[in-house]
Design a protein around this motif. Sequence first.
Motif, short mmCIF file in Angstrom:
data_model
loop_
_atom_site.label_atom_id
_atom_site.label_comp_id
_atom_site.label_asym_id
_atom_site.label_seq_id
_atom_site.Cartn_x
_atom_site.Cartn_y
_atom_site.Cartn_z
N LEU A 1 0.78 -1.23 0.02
CA LEU A 1 -0.04 -0.08 -0.17
C LEU A 1 1.15 1.34 0.15
O LEU A 1 1.73 1.41 0.88
N GLU A 2 0.32 2.20 -0.88
CA GLU A 2 1.25 3.80 -0.85
C GLU A 2 0.16 4.62 -0.67
O GLU A 2 -0.87 4.77 -1.45
N VAL A 3 0.35 5.32 0.42
CA VAL A 3 -0.36 6.48 0.48
C VAL A 3 0.22 7.71 0.07
O VAL A 3 1.24 8.19 0.57
N LEU A 4 -0.35 8.22 -0.90
CA LEU A 4 0.37 9.22 -1.78
C LEU A 4 -0.10 10.70 -1.06
O LEU A 4 -1.16 10.88 -0.60
N ARG A 5 0.59 11.52 -0.89
CA ARG A 5 0.65 12.96 -0.33
C ARG A 5 1.05 14.17 -1.27
O ARG A 5 1.80 13.76 -2.19
N SER A 6 0.36 15.41 -1.05
CA SER A 6 0.84 16.13 -2.12
C SER A 6 2.19 16.77 -2.03
O SER A 6 2.74 17.21 -2.83
N GLN A 7 2.63 16.54 -0.76
CA GLN A 7 4.17 16.70 -0.35
C GLN A 7 4.96 15.69 0.21
O GLN A 7 4.43 15.13 1.27
N GLY A 8 6.13 15.66 -0.23
CA GLY A 8 6.77 14.56 -0.02
C GLY A 8 6.61 13.01 -0.41
O GLY A 8 6.07 12.94 -1.27
N SER A 9 7.36 11.96 0.20
CA SER A 9 7.36 10.82 -0.18
C SER A 9 6.22 10.08 0.31
O SER A 9 5.65 10.35 1.43
N PRO A 10 5.56 9.11 -0.43
CA PRO A 10 4.38 8.42 0.24
C PRO A 10 4.96 7.52 1.38
O PRO A 10 6.04 7.27 1.55
N LEU A 11 3.94 7.32 2.19
CA LEU A 11 4.10 6.26 3.52
C LEU A 11 3.64 5.13 2.80
O LEU A 11 2.91 4.75 1.86
N THR A 12 4.59 3.95 3.09
CA THR A 12 4.37 2.73 2.41
C THR A 12 3.84 1.52 3.56
O THR A 12 4.41 1.74 4.62
N ALA A 13 3.27 0.60 2.94
CA ALA A 13 3.16 -0.49 4.03
C ALA A 13 3.15 -1.97 3.23
O ALA A 13 2.36 -1.89 2.25
N ASP A 14 3.61 -2.67 3.75
CA ASP A 14 3.87 -4.03 3.07
C ASP A 14 3.36 -5.19 3.96
O ASP A 14 3.49 -4.88 5.13
N ALA A 15 2.71 -6.23 3.68
CA ALA A 15 1.91 -7.17 4.32
C ALA A 15 1.97 -8.52 3.22
O ALA A 15 2.06 -8.48 2.13
N GLN A 16 1.75 -9.62 4.03
CA GLN A 16 1.62 -10.75 3.31
C GLN A 16 0.20 -11.05 2.77
O GLN A 16 0.29 -11.49 1.84
N ARG A 17 -0.97 -10.50 3.35
CA ARG A 17 -2.02 -10.60 2.82
C ARG A 17 -2.80 -9.34 3.12
O ARG A 17 -2.27 -8.43 3.98
N GLY A 18 -3.87 -9.03 2.39
CA GLY A 18 -4.75 -7.67 2.58
C GLY A 18 -5.94 -7.99 2.04
O GLY A 18 -6.37 -8.86 1.30
N ARG A 19 -6.84 -7.02 2.11
CA ARG A 19 -8.26 -6.95 1.56
C ARG A 19 -8.87 -5.57 1.61
O ARG A 19 -8.24 -4.57 2.09
N VAL A 20 -9.57 -5.32 0.49
CA VAL A 20 -10.28 -3.97 0.21
C VAL A 20 -11.66 -4.11 0.16
O VAL A 20 -12.15 -4.93 -0.42
N ALA A 21 -12.42 -3.35 1.02
CA ALA A 21 -13.98 -3.61 1.19
C ALA A 21 -14.51 -2.53 -0.14
O ALA A 21 -13.97 -1.69 -0.14
N ASP A 22 -15.42 -3.06 -0.72
CA ASP A 22 -16.03 -2.70 -1.96
C ASP A 22 -16.99 -1.50 -1.47
O ASP A 22 -16.88 -0.23 -2.04
N ALA A 23 -17.64 -1.46 -0.17
CA ALA A 23 -18.33 -0.23 0.46
C ALA A 23 -17.71 1.07 0.61
O ALA A 23 -18.20 2.17 0.18
N ASP A 24 -16.51 0.85 1.29
CA ASP A 24 -15.99 2.06 1.74
C ASP A 24 -14.31 2.18 1.36
O ASP A 24 -13.70 3.12 1.63
#
Length: 191
Positions: free
Chosen positions: A88-111
């Motif tokens: 996961l990369e959280v992009l920001r208007s200024q500076g480098s993105p925050l990154t998060a790595d994991a073995q598994r993940g999920r994204v909810a359709d609703a939100d």
Amino acid sequence: MQPQNRSSPRPLLATLLLALGLGLALTLLWQGGDKEERDGAREAPEMDAEIWGVELRQRDGERRWQLRADYAAHYPGPGVTRLRPVRLEVLRSQGSPLTADAQRGRVADADNAVTLMDEVVVVEPGAYRLTTDTLHYLPEANRAETSDPVTVTADFGEATGIGATLWTRSRRVELHTEVTTNFWRRPDDAP
């Protein structure tokens, strides 16, 4: 005249009936287990799409995050996309993105809430590195949360605790409970 020693058919018949009953009971038990297994398989959510080498991006106005995974599968019933391994990369208007790595993940359709699981490593460039087991990223709130044990490492020290909140815009992290810290004078004093 001496009586003949003949065996009675009753013990043999009783043994045969007992063996037949036991065999029937085991067969019924075995078939019942298969039915439970088949019913359980029917209750498992069905996937409607899977893809290898996937990249997901949030496209509402300002792009806030993007996800990359080697494998993704979408399950319409529960309304989630499951990912393995994931970045996961959280992009920001200024500076480098925050990154998060994991073995598994999920994204909810609703939100579009993102949950990362198993060996989660968050890196805030130039600030800290956080490790935990589960992390929930809430894009609309610009924060991530966990209730699991965490370790935060920075140039000046290390902190551990249970639970944390990370604010992605302000580049701040707060540990919730059972917090312990170790600071060192210089970064090269670190263990």
